[in-house]
Design a protein around this motif. Structure first.
Motif, PDB file in Angstrom:
ATOM      1  N   TYR B 375       0.858  -1.170   0.000  1.00  0.00           N
ATOM      2  CA  TYR B 375       0.000   0.000   0.000  1.00  0.00           C
ATOM      3  C   TYR B 375       0.901   1.229   0.000  1.00  0.00           C
ATOM      4  O   TYR B 375       1.831   1.336   0.797  1.00  0.00           O
ATOM      5  CB  TYR B 375      -0.898   0.043   1.246  1.00  0.00           C
ATOM      6  CG  TYR B 375      -1.534   1.409   1.401  1.00  0.00           C
ATOM      7  CD1 TYR B 375      -2.660   1.741   0.663  1.00  0.00           C
ATOM      8  CD2 TYR B 375      -0.969   2.379   2.232  1.00  0.00           C
ATOM      9  CE1 TYR B 375      -3.219   3.006   0.753  1.00  0.00           C
ATOM     10  CE2 TYR B 375      -1.513   3.650   2.320  1.00  0.00           C
ATOM     11  CZ  TYR B 375      -2.639   3.957   1.576  1.00  0.00           C
ATOM     12  OH  TYR B 375      -3.179   5.208   1.651  1.00  0.00           O
ATOM     13  N   ARG B 376       0.646   2.150  -0.925  1.00  0.00           N
ATOM     14  CA  ARG B 376       1.416   3.374  -0.979  1.00  0.00           C
ATOM     15  C   ARG B 376       0.426   4.524  -1.017  1.00  0.00           C
ATOM     16  O   ARG B 376      -0.390   4.620  -1.947  1.00  0.00           O
ATOM     17  CB  ARG B 376       2.279   3.372  -2.236  1.00  0.00           C
ATOM     18  CG  ARG B 376       3.280   4.526  -2.327  1.00  0.00           C
ATOM     19  CD  ARG B 376       4.066   4.415  -3.630  1.00  0.00           C
ATOM     20  NE  ARG B 376       4.740   3.118  -3.735  1.00  0.00           N
ATOM     21  CZ  ARG B 376       5.920   2.854  -3.167  1.00  0.00           C
ATOM     22  NH1 ARG B 376       6.565   3.782  -2.488  1.00  0.00           N
ATOM     23  NH2 ARG B 376       6.457   1.666  -3.295  1.00  0.00           N
ATOM     24  N   LEU B 397      -3.351  -8.478   5.287  1.00  0.00           N
ATOM     25  CA  LEU B 397      -3.594  -9.841   5.748  1.00  0.00           C
ATOM     26  C   LEU B 397      -2.665 -10.777   4.992  1.00  0.00           C
ATOM     27  O   LEU B 397      -2.577 -10.728   3.769  1.00  0.00           O
ATOM     28  CB  LEU B 397      -5.048 -10.223   5.481  1.00  0.00           C
ATOM     29  CG  LEU B 397      -5.524 -11.585   5.982  1.00  0.00           C
ATOM     30  CD1 LEU B 397      -5.553 -11.615   7.505  1.00  0.00           C
ATOM     31  CD2 LEU B 397      -6.910 -11.910   5.432  1.00  0.00           C
ATOM     32  N   LEU B 398      -1.957 -11.598   5.724  1.00  0.00           N
ATOM     33  CA  LEU B 398      -1.014 -12.524   5.096  1.00  0.00           C
ATOM     34  C   LEU B 398      -1.532 -13.946   5.188  1.00  0.00           C
ATOM     35  O   LEU B 398      -1.986 -14.379   6.245  1.00  0.00           O
ATOM     36  CB  LEU B 398       0.340 -12.457   5.806  1.00  0.00           C
ATOM     37  CG  LEU B 398       1.055 -11.114   5.774  1.00  0.00           C
ATOM     38  CD1 LEU B 398       2.172 -11.091   6.801  1.00  0.00           C
ATOM     39  CD2 LEU B 398       1.605 -10.868   4.388  1.00  0.00           C
ATOM     40  N   LEU B 399      -1.457 -14.649   4.075  1.00  0.00           N
ATOM     41  CA  LEU B 399      -1.776 -16.071   4.073  1.00  0.00           C
ATOM     42  C   LEU B 399      -0.483 -16.793   3.771  1.00  0.00           C
ATOM     43  O   LEU B 399       0.024 -16.719   2.659  1.00  0.00           O
ATOM     44  CB  LEU B 399      -2.801 -16.393   2.988  1.00  0.00           C
ATOM     45  CG  LEU B 399      -4.265 -16.092   3.297  1.00  0.00           C
ATOM     46  CD1 LEU B 399      -4.563 -14.625   3.198  1.00  0.00           C
ATOM     47  CD2 LEU B 399      -5.156 -16.860   2.342  1.00  0.00           C
ATOM     48  N   HIS B 406       3.480  -4.619   2.580  1.00  0.00           N
ATOM     49  CA  HIS B 406       4.244  -3.424   2.912  1.00  0.00           C
ATOM     50  C   HIS B 406       3.311  -2.221   2.915  1.00  0.00           C
ATOM     51  O   HIS B 406       2.373  -2.170   2.141  1.00  0.00           O
ATOM     52  CB  HIS B 406       5.362  -3.201   1.890  1.00  0.00           C
ATOM     53  CG  HIS B 406       6.059  -4.472   1.503  1.00  0.00           C
ATOM     54  ND1 HIS B 406       7.131  -4.953   2.203  1.00  0.00           N
ATOM     55  CD2 HIS B 406       5.810  -5.369   0.521  1.00  0.00           C
ATOM     56  CE1 HIS B 406       7.524  -6.102   1.654  1.00  0.00           C
ATOM     57  NE2 HIS B 406       6.732  -6.377   0.634  1.00  0.00           N
ATOM     58  N   THR B 407       3.614  -1.279   3.777  1.00  0.00           N
ATOM     59  CA  THR B 407       2.803  -0.057   3.817  1.00  0.00           C
ATOM     60  C   THR B 407       3.733   1.140   3.738  1.00  0.00           C
ATOM     61  O   THR B 407       4.693   1.226   4.502  1.00  0.00           O
ATOM     62  CB  THR B 407       1.991  -0.005   5.132  1.00  0.00           C
ATOM     63  OG1 THR B 407       1.303  -1.238   5.262  1.00  0.00           O
ATOM     64  CG2 THR B 407       0.979   1.113   5.102  1.00  0.00           C
ATOM     65  N   THR B 425      -2.645  -2.074  10.303  1.00  0.00           N
ATOM     66  CA  THR B 425      -2.504  -3.357  10.974  1.00  0.00           C
ATOM     67  C   THR B 425      -1.992  -4.391   9.981  1.00  0.00           C
ATOM     68  O   THR B 425      -2.250  -4.301   8.800  1.00  0.00           O
ATOM     69  CB  THR B 425      -3.846  -3.894  11.510  1.00  0.00           C
ATOM     70  OG1 THR B 425      -4.703  -4.192  10.399  1.00  0.00           O
ATOM     71  CG2 THR B 425      -4.535  -2.902  12.424  1.00  0.00           C
ATOM     72  N   THR B 426      -1.251  -5.339  10.492  1.00  0.00           N
ATOM     73  CA  THR B 426      -0.884  -6.496   9.684  1.00  0.00           C
ATOM     74  C   THR B 426      -1.263  -7.731  10.465  1.00  0.00           C
ATOM     75  O   THR B 426      -0.949  -7.835  11.652  1.00  0.00           O
ATOM     76  CB  THR B 426       0.628  -6.531   9.410  1.00  0.00           C
ATOM     77  OG1 THR B 426       0.981  -5.333   8.734  1.00  0.00           O
ATOM     78  CG2 THR B 426       1.004  -7.713   8.544  1.00  0.00           C
TER      79      THR B 426
END
Ligand SMILES: Nc1ncnc2c1ncn2[C@@H]1O[C@H](COP(=O)(O)OP(=O)(O)OP(=O)(O)O)[C@@H](O)[C@H]1O
Ligand SMILES: [Mg+2]
Lengths: 246, 484
Positions: B375-376, B397-399, B406-407, B425-426
């Protein structure tokens, strides 16, 4: 026989938690499992329901004469194994209605039945909600999100009522419930009780067993069942504690 | 209900027509030589019979493009794009026409089935010969009539150039000038076609405007250009794209979308992007470099972007708002899903220039496989934009453990009366949630679909109904095979 567990050894991350456990549950029976904290009661529930990370190193779990050691959790569920979780999980953004409908349809698909129509489904929800005295608005909320402790537990029983399992494992469903909620939970269980299905009720309190009367009481200690008896064993434990069994 | 059905029928007819349309163009005649030179641009402009001012615009863009380099700041990696190997103007290629659905890639058919796409439409999308049942000219005029009753113009960009040159001239490049960036310059030089839409003063567009209904566009091409103008007090909801997977042989896409909202106007722009993402091993797939920007030109105007990005091998896309008018509002709602080797660098810019302006950013990134999802976002509040507010929420959200999230937020507040709030949030998809679903009989793939849709609900809720249902299915399908 509904459930037949034979010399079950289960390890988590290489650490042995269940150390040769035996348990037999016939259709129509209610078994209570008691025992001190950390003796492996929830581990047993996880092993029966097939949770990842609970490695069976020895022994067998038979469900309705079928060996289920290696079976996927959702398959076990669809065959009729239900767990009321000690700590029900929140799923943000997924409404109870959507969740329950997906679950019920999965079961229908598994059984080769047609998909539940919206009408049938809502009727069933209505009916079962009354059984456990769940407020209507809970169904529009996300699964367990922001539910009080008691609401979560009632919600487990509601799901059990919806899915009509043949073997229901209740892991401390009574913990944290006030007396009225406890009666509601017991009512839900007793309504489902029949000659065809069985219950394994994990609890720390004899109080629950006043409402759900067990046929057998087992005491678990250090990964094994160390004593079994009738419902009077629960009273004895309430009085004497566990020390005399160690 | 029957209205729905009618709509579906019309939709089907229209899409069939679009496909047919691509077939009677003389291919040999209409293809430019490989590579990009001034000649290519003159050729394109000539083919389209364009006025001189447009040719000049293209040439200026081209000469500027020659002086600049591809941006490298994005968190994206790909082999160099060979700009001189591309054919910049070609009539839609005639693909091998298939006799029946039996000849179509079963995996593609499976996806169609899961999306609930009708058989007829499946044929159209996968290139099976379809008989045109109805005279599509009449369908076309029905839509045209309804819209023109309200004075709404909705046509292809080329048509607009011929028929409404003053409008095009006034607005084109006013939000995304060709100097804006490398890909905008490229698009401005070589754009082939696109959409034009004008909603006159005080008009509320009575239907969702979908590119489906814009008959003239044969294919949503490589270098598309969209210009959307909402005059004072107008309202329009615009849907771009198609939820069915689009197998396009062009690897590079560089589109431009410009939105102008005059005083009191409101524009809702929704996209579902599902271009071919490449295969499981990261081979092939579309490189999607898009410049989308809107300007809230007048006071009390509003622009709202909603995007669901599941396709493309590479996504580089920042739908943005310039909040020029006082009390204007900009919104950005995004779900970006990447699986396998997909890479997305997407976000938004909210540029607050007017007083009391307000912006909201909700971004949900979901990554699986070996993918990377960034995300930028930039929030800039100018000195004069007093009492402005921004709220940003960026969740990832990571699978699995091999993907990346990344933000990159950039915040710049030029005055003391404004407030910028940023939350990020991550999280990982929790094993507890998965098991809970499985214990209720739901298999792991369906469970992931359910959890991910729940996670993205806030954004999905912003989509128009027509899109929402398919978008939900799309999220689940995109993530198939992401857990073992
Ligand atoms: N994921 C895990 N990793 C490591 N150890 C674990 C894990 N889960 C459980 N254990 C250990 O296994 C043992 C048994 O835990 P279990 O939850 O089955 O107990 P219990 O009998 O249900 O206890 P309680 O009455 O407190 O609920 C404990 O020592 C616990 O710390
Ligand atoms: Mg426990």
């Amino acid at each position: 026989m509904l459930l037949n567990i034979n010399n079950l050894h289960v390890s988590i991350n290489g650490k042995e938690i269940l150390k040769g456990l035996n348990l037999r549950v016939n259709q129509g029976e209610v078994h209570a499992i008691m025992g001190p904290n950390g003796t492996g009661k929830s581990t047993l529930a996880a092993a029966i329901t097939g949770r990842d990370g609970y490695e069976i190193t020895q022994g067998e779990i038979w469900f309705k004469e079928e060996l289920i050691n290696e079976m996927l959790p959702n398959e076990r569920a669809n065959k009729g194994v239900f767990l009321s979780f000690q700590y029900p999980v929140e799923i943000p953004g997924v409404s109870m209605t959507n969740f329950m409908r997906t679950a019920l349809n999965a079961k229908h698909e598994f059984e080769g039945l047609p998909i539940v129509t919206a009408g049938e489904f809502l009727k069933k929800m209505e009916l079962k909600k009354q059984l456990v005295d769940i407020q209507a608005k809970l169904n529009n909320r996300s699964v367990n999100e922001g539910f009080s402790g008691g609401e979560k537990k009632k919600n487990e029983i509601f799901q059990m009522a919806m899915l009509e399992p043949t073997l229901a494992i209740l892991d401390e469903t009574d913990s944290g419930l006030d007396i009225d909620a406890l009666k509601v939970v017991a009512k839900g269980v007793n309504a489902l009780r029949s000659n065809d299905n069985g219950f394994v009720v994990i609890t720390h309190y004899q109080r629950l067993l006043d409402f759900i009367i067990p046929d057998f009481v087992h005491v678990m200690y250090d990964g094994r069942i160390v004593k079994s008896g009738g419902k009077e064993l629960a009273f004895e434990l309430e009085e004497k504690g566990y020390d005399w069994l160690k | 209900m029957s209205e729905d059905k009618d709509q579906n029928n019309i939709l089907e007819e229209v899409t069939s027509k679009e496909y047919q349309y691509g077939f009677y163009t003389n291919i040999e005649m209409d293809t430019a030589a490989v590579g990009l030179t001034e000649e290519t641009i003159r050729f394109i402009s000539d083919k389209k019979n364009e006025p001189d001012w447009l040719l000049e615009f293209r040439l200026k863009a081209f000469h500027h493009w020659l002086t600049i380099e591809e941006p490298t700041w994005a968190h994206l990696h790909h082999p160099p794009i060979k700009y001189q190997d591309i054919i910049y103007y070609a009539a839609p290629k005639k693909k091998k026409q298939l006799e029946s659905l039996d000849e179509v890639d079963p995996e593609l058919l499976d996806t169609f089935k899961k999306l609930g796409i009708s058989l007829e439409e499946q044929k159209v999308l996968s290139g099976v010969a379809v008989d045109a049942v109805i005279d599509s000219v009449s369908v076309k005029t029905t839509f045209r009539e309804t819209l023109s009753k309200h004075g709404i113009i909705f046509c292809s960009f080329s048509e607009a150039v011929q028929e409404y040159p003053e409008l095009v001239k006034k607005y084109m490049g006013s939000v995304v000038p060709y100097r804006d960036n490398f890909f905008a310059a490229l698009n401005s030089a070589v754009f082939s076609d696109g959409s034009f839409c004008y909603i006159p003063k005080g008009v509320r567009c009575p239907m969702e405007l979908s590119t489906y209904f814009r008959i003239n566009a044969a294919n949503t091409g490589q270098f598309e250009r969209t210009l959307l103008v909402a005059d004072e007090g107008a309202y329009v909801s615009y849907l771009e794209g198609c939820t069915a997977p689009q197998r396009d042989e062009n690897q590079l896409h560089a589109a431009i979308v410009e939105i102008i909202a005059e005083t009191g106007a409101e524009v809702k722009y929704s996209t579902v992007q599902n271009w071919y993402p490449g295969d499981k091993n990261g081979k092939g797939g579309i490189y999607n470099f898009v410049t989308k920007r809107g300007i809230c030109k007048g006071d009390h105007s509003k622009i709202s972007w909603t995007q669901v990005e599941t396709g493309s091998a590479i996504t580089w896309k920042y739908p943005s708002c310039i909040l020029k008018g006082d009390h204007s509002i900009g919104e950005f709602y995004s779900v970006a899903v990447t699986n396998h080797y997909q890479q997305a660098d997407t976000g938004t810019k909210m540029i607050h220039l007017g007083k009391n302006t307000k912006s909201t950013i909700i971004s949900k990134g979901i990554s699986a496989g070996f993918s990377n999802n960034s995300y930028r976002g930039m929030v800039r509040i100018a000195k004069k934009a007093s009492n402005s507010r921004n709220f940003s929420q960026c969740d990832s959200l990571l699978l699995g453990s091999k993907c990346g999230a990344h933000t990159f937020p950039y915040i710049n507040t030029g005055n003391e009366t404004s407030v910028v709030e940023h939350e990020a949030t991550t999280s990982k998809i929790s094993e507890d949630q998965l098991f809970y679903c499985q214990q209720r009989g739901i298999d792991s793939e369906k469970a992931i679909g359910l959890i991910v849709n729940g996670y993205a609900k806030e954004v999905l809720n912003k989509l128009p109904m027509e899109f929402a249902v398919e978008a939900q299915k799309l999220l689940a399908i995109t993530l198939e095979g992401s857990v073992g």
